[in-house]
Scaffold this motif. Structure first.
Motif, PDB file in Angstrom:
ATOM      1  N   LEU A 208      -6.591   0.822  -9.366  1.00 24.97           N
ATOM      2  CA  LEU A 208      -7.675   1.082 -10.315  1.00 24.97           C
ATOM      3  C   LEU A 208      -8.041  -0.160 -11.129  1.00 24.97           C
ATOM      4  O   LEU A 208      -9.025  -0.144 -11.876  1.00 24.97           O
ATOM      5  CB  LEU A 208      -7.274   2.205 -11.276  1.00 24.97           C
ATOM      6  N   ALA A 209      -7.262  -1.226 -10.975  1.00 24.78           N
ATOM      7  CA  ALA A 209      -7.506  -2.454 -11.727  1.00 24.78           C
ATOM      8  C   ALA A 209      -8.514  -3.347 -11.011  1.00 24.78           C
ATOM      9  O   ALA A 209      -8.781  -3.179  -9.821  1.00 24.78           O
ATOM     10  CB  ALA A 209      -6.194  -3.210 -11.924  1.00 24.78           C
ATOM     11  N   GLU A 210      -9.048  -4.293 -11.742  1.00 22.68           N
ATOM     12  CA  GLU A 210      -9.931  -5.299 -11.162  1.00 22.68           C
ATOM     13  C   GLU A 210      -9.112  -6.558 -10.890  1.00 22.68           C
ATOM     14  O   GLU A 210      -8.478  -7.102 -11.804  1.00 22.68           O
ATOM     15  CB  GLU A 210     -11.093  -5.591 -12.107  1.00 22.68           C
ATOM     16  N   GLY A 211      -9.094  -6.966  -9.628  1.00 18.15           N
ATOM     17  CA  GLY A 211      -8.332  -8.154  -9.257  1.00 18.15           C
ATOM     18  C   GLY A 211      -7.168  -7.817  -8.342  1.00 18.15           C
ATOM     19  O   GLY A 211      -6.983  -6.674  -7.911  1.00 18.15           O
ATOM     20  N   VAL A 212      -6.360  -8.822  -8.038  1.00 17.26           N
ATOM     21  CA  VAL A 212      -5.267  -8.693  -7.075  1.00 17.26           C
ATOM     22  C   VAL A 212      -3.933  -8.626  -7.815  1.00 17.26           C
ATOM     23  O   VAL A 212      -3.605  -9.498  -8.623  1.00 17.26           O
ATOM     24  CB  VAL A 212      -5.259  -9.878  -6.090  1.00 17.26           C
ATOM     25  N   SER A 213      -3.170  -7.577  -7.531  1.00 15.24           N
ATOM     26  CA  SER A 213      -1.854  -7.382  -8.138  1.00 15.24           C
ATOM     27  C   SER A 213      -0.778  -7.487  -7.073  1.00 15.24           C
ATOM     28  O   SER A 213      -0.976  -7.116  -5.916  1.00 15.24           O
ATOM     29  CB  SER A 213      -1.746  -5.998  -8.796  1.00 15.24           C
ATOM     30  N   LYS A 214       0.389  -7.985  -7.476  1.00 14.21           N
ATOM     31  CA  LYS A 214       1.541  -8.074  -6.579  1.00 14.21           C
ATOM     32  C   LYS A 214       2.648  -7.187  -7.125  1.00 14.21           C
ATOM     33  O   LYS A 214       3.066  -7.335  -8.271  1.00 14.21           O
ATOM     34  CB  LYS A 214       2.025  -9.520  -6.467  1.00 14.21           C
ATOM     35  N   ILE A 215       3.103  -6.250  -6.289  1.00 18.13           N
ATOM     36  CA  ILE A 215       4.172  -5.331  -6.663  1.00 18.13           C
ATOM     37  C   ILE A 215       5.403  -5.694  -5.837  1.00 18.13           C
ATOM     38  O   ILE A 215       5.398  -5.551  -4.618  1.00 18.13           O
ATOM     39  CB  ILE A 215       3.794  -3.858  -6.405  1.00 18.13           C
ATOM     40  N   SER A 216       6.460  -6.176  -6.479  1.00 17.13           N
ATOM     41  CA  SER A 216       7.690  -6.518  -5.761  1.00 17.13           C
ATOM     42  C   SER A 216       8.763  -5.478  -6.081  1.00 17.13           C
ATOM     43  O   SER A 216       8.764  -4.867  -7.142  1.00 17.13           O
ATOM     44  CB  SER A 216       8.169  -7.913  -6.149  1.00 17.13           C
ATOM     45  N   GLY A 217       9.675  -5.275  -5.129  1.00 18.71           N
ATOM     46  CA  GLY A 217      10.705  -4.261  -5.301  1.00 18.71           C
ATOM     47  C   GLY A 217      10.204  -2.849  -5.094  1.00 18.71           C
ATOM     48  O   GLY A 217      10.880  -1.883  -5.477  1.00 18.71           O
ATOM     49  N   PHE A 218       9.038  -2.694  -4.477  1.00 19.60           N
ATOM     50  CA  PHE A 218       8.429  -1.384  -4.230  1.00 19.60           C
ATOM     51  C   PHE A 218       9.352  -0.512  -3.384  1.00 19.60           C
ATOM     52  O   PHE A 218       9.971  -0.979  -2.423  1.00 19.60           O
ATOM     53  CB  PHE A 218       7.089  -1.588  -3.509  1.00 19.60           C
ATOM     54  N   LEU A 219       9.462   0.760  -3.742  1.00 13.19           N
ATOM     55  CA  LEU A 219      10.240   1.708  -2.964  1.00 13.19           C
ATOM     56  C   LEU A 219       9.440   2.132  -1.738  1.00 13.19           C
ATOM     57  O   LEU A 219       8.414   2.814  -1.865  1.00 13.19           O
ATOM     58  CB  LEU A 219      10.592   2.936  -3.799  1.00 13.19           C
ATOM     59  N   ASP A 220       9.917   1.755  -0.550  1.00 14.95           N
ATOM     60  CA  ASP A 220       9.169   2.079   0.664  1.00 14.95           C
ATOM     61  C   ASP A 220       9.616   3.403   1.271  1.00 14.95           C
ATOM     62  O   ASP A 220       9.659   3.573   2.494  1.00 14.95           O
ATOM     63  CB  ASP A 220       9.281   0.946   1.693  1.00 14.95           C
ATOM     64  N   GLY A 221       9.931   4.369   0.405  1.00 14.09           N
ATOM     65  CA  GLY A 221      10.238   5.724   0.866  1.00 14.09           C
ATOM     66  C   GLY A 221       8.958   6.486   1.176  1.00 14.09           C
ATOM     67  O   GLY A 221       7.851   6.082   0.818  1.00 14.09           O
ATOM     68  N   GLU A 222       9.108   7.618   1.835  1.00 13.87           N
ATOM     69  CA  GLU A 222       7.943   8.366   2.303  1.00 13.87           C
ATOM     70  C   GLU A 222       7.029   8.797   1.163  1.00 13.87           C
ATOM     71  O   GLU A 222       5.805   8.751   1.284  1.00 13.87           O
ATOM     72  CB  GLU A 222       8.402   9.587   3.104  1.00 13.87           C
ATOM     73  N   ASP A 223       7.597   9.219   0.037  1.00 12.05           N
ATOM     74  CA  ASP A 223       6.776   9.678  -1.080  1.00 12.05           C
ATOM     75  C   ASP A 223       5.830   8.584  -1.577  1.00 12.05           C
ATOM     76  O   ASP A 223       4.630   8.805  -1.757  1.00 12.05           O
ATOM     77  CB  ASP A 223       7.664  10.145  -2.234  1.00 12.05           C
ATOM     78  N   CYS A 224       6.376   7.419  -1.849  1.00 11.80           N
ATOM     79  CA  CYS A 224       5.555   6.334  -2.404  1.00 11.80           C
ATOM     80  C   CYS A 224       4.529   5.832  -1.396  1.00 11.80           C
ATOM     81  O   CYS A 224       3.422   5.431  -1.769  1.00 11.80           O
ATOM     82  CB  CYS A 224       6.449   5.192  -2.878  1.00 11.80           C
ATOM     83  N   LEU A 225       4.883   5.873  -0.115  1.00  4.88           N
ATOM     84  CA  LEU A 225       3.927   5.449   0.910  1.00  4.88           C
ATOM     85  C   LEU A 225       2.742   6.407   1.003  1.00  4.88           C
ATOM     86  O   LEU A 225       1.650   6.016   1.431  1.00  4.88           O
ATOM     87  CB  LEU A 225       4.631   5.320   2.266  1.00  4.88           C
ATOM     88  N   ARG A 226       2.923   7.657   0.593  1.00  2.55           N
ATOM     89  CA  ARG A 226       1.783   8.594   0.553  1.00  2.55           C
ATOM     90  C   ARG A 226       0.750   8.117  -0.466  1.00  2.55           C
ATOM     91  O   ARG A 226      -0.463   8.199  -0.222  1.00  2.55           O
ATOM     92  CB  ARG A 226       2.266   9.999   0.186  1.00  2.55           C
ATOM     93  N   THR A 227       1.227   7.627  -1.616  1.00  2.00           N
ATOM     94  CA  THR A 227       0.295   7.121  -2.627  1.00  2.00           C
ATOM     95  C   THR A 227      -0.456   5.908  -2.105  1.00  2.00           C
ATOM     96  O   THR A 227      -1.660   5.755  -2.342  1.00  2.00           O
ATOM     97  CB  THR A 227       1.059   6.780  -3.922  1.00  2.00           C
TER      98      THR A 227
END
Length: 428
Positions: A32-51
């Motif tokens: 929802l932000a304007e620009g490029v964001s970097k998310i490190s340490g993201f949980l790559d479980g099934e729930d978060c991948l749905r988002t």
């Protein structure tokens, strides 16, 4: 089916995967932000991948390399109408938080989930969003998925939460971003505050006073980088494992220690566990640190009131700890467990009793008689990741093997759970 045997102890240090709540919110806010964001340490479980997939279907470019995401945000007005219904899988967090976003978008969307999510209540978020002016339609009057959202202007409201729920609070605040005027949420008691700590990193101003939080509509989100700490709810399984397993000494590193989430540390300390923690850093406003646990002699306790919302996701593993404590443990005010991925009150009681525990379910919790030796048996996660992990940890102290049906449910929040557990086991 996984078959696990008793261990001689657990030793070593471990980093658990990224915090699930923060991972979800980081993807939502960055999209929802304007620009490029970097998310490190993201949980790559099934729930978060749905988002992640939900936003990809609305035109957001999200590049993933391992546990790092690069998100090319579209701003509040840059998302496009999806060409397919949005699938939430088993993720209640996706379903509830995204409802606040979808209610404010200027186009039509339809959402649905898997069989388990389709049984979970959505009216708790639908009711306040409708009060804000949202056009929402669905099964049983939009009390259950599938649910559709049509474009409709939102207006700010003051809403007192009827339940202690960070998901409902966050959904209303997200709707407030799209609304005209101010939106205020009043809580019954403190719940996890990741939405409040993360939104300012993306340039959003909130005002907080006691149990009240307010947001002005129309604010512009700007890109931000987020380092997601380890998930204390995932760490909880190893913390309890070390406490109840002889010859154990385990340290969980770089884990989130937000005071609205560290209830498992408080609960184990209250039970007399040999547990300590050190805050080593802050990521934004989120404290991060190391937690150390050794084999312990636990005492039964009564858990009720404010600590319950802080430890609600950890109650299955806390119940296992209570089976090994001296005396009786009583858990109250936890009726919310009935509307999780399963009826967790019943699931905890059924599965631990099958292993030899003595637990009686109550309307809002359970009564656990401690000091009970556990034995092997065949049990099932029933598709609930936290029940599956509880069963795996129980197997470390049973006389005889534990066989777990549907262990794949654990992938919802912790894909590397069994390999991480193996890393700590002292081999015979």
């Amino acid at each position: 089916m996984n078959r696990i045997s008793r261990t001689e102890g657990l030793h070593g240090s471990l980093r658990v995967p990224g915090d699930k709540s923060i991972s979800h919110r980081s993807v939502i806010f960055a999209s929802l932000a304007e620009g490029v964001s970097k998310i490190s340490g993201f949980l790559d479980g099934e729930d978060c991948l749905r988002t992640v997939e939900v936003f990809r279907n609305m035109g957001v470019q999200i590049d993933r390399t391992g546990t790092t995401l690069t998100i090319h945000g579209k701003g509040l007005k840059g998302l496009k109408e999806p060409e397919v219904p949005l699938y939430f899988g088993n993720s209640g967090t996706t379903a509830r938080l995204m409802s606040g976003v979808l209610a404010g978008l200027p186009f039509f969307t339809t959402t649905y989930g898997d069989e388990s999510l389709s049984r979970r209540p959505m009216d708790r978020v639908v009711a306040p969003l409708r009060e804000m002016g949202a056009s929402i339609y669905g099964r049983e009057g939009a009390k259950k998925l599938p649910i559709s959202f049509d474009q409709s202007p939102l207006r700010g409201i003051t809403y007192e939460l009827p339940v202690k729920s960070a998901q409902v609070k966050s959904a209303v605040l997200l709707g407030g971003l799209f609304a005209e005027g101010k939106t205020t949420v009043i809580e019954q008691g403190r719940t996890r505050n990741h939405t409040e700590t993360l939104l300012p990193q993306f340039g959003v101003e909130l005002t907080e006073e006691d149990l009240k939080v307010s947001i002005d509509g129309g604010q512009v989100l700007t890109a931000a980088d987020v380092d997601v700490p380890g998930d204390i709810s995932s760490a909880a399984f190893f913390l309890v494992a070390a406490a109840i397993t002889r010859n154990s000494d385990v340290t969980i590193e770089h884990v989130g220690l937000n005071e609205t989430r560290n209830g498992i540390v408080q609960a184990l300390d209250q039970m007399g566990a040999d547990i300590s923690y050190t805050i080593t850093d802050y990521i934004g406003e989120e404290p991060v640190g190391d937690v150390k646990v050794r084999s312990s002699t636990l005492e039964g306790q009564t858990f009720e009131g404010d600590i319950i919302s802080n430890v609600i996701d950890e109650i299955p593993i806390l119940a296992l700890a209570a089976t090994q404590a001296k005396g009786r443990t009583i858990i109250k005010d936890a009726k919310e467990l009935k509307v999780k991925e399963t009826d967790r009150i019943q699931a905890v009681c059924d599965n631990l009793n099958a292993l030899g525990a003595s637990i009686t379910p109550t309307e809002d919790g359970m009564i656990i008689d401690g000091g009970t030796p556990l034995h092997g048996a065949e049990v099932s996660s029933a598709g609930d990741h936290r029940i599956g992990m509880m069963e795996a940890i129980a197997s470390l102290i049973t006389e005889g093997d534990v066989s777990i049906q549907q262990p794949e449910a654990i992938n919802i929040s912790y894909p590397s759970f069994f390999s991480d557990l193996d890393q700590l086991l002292v081999k015979k």
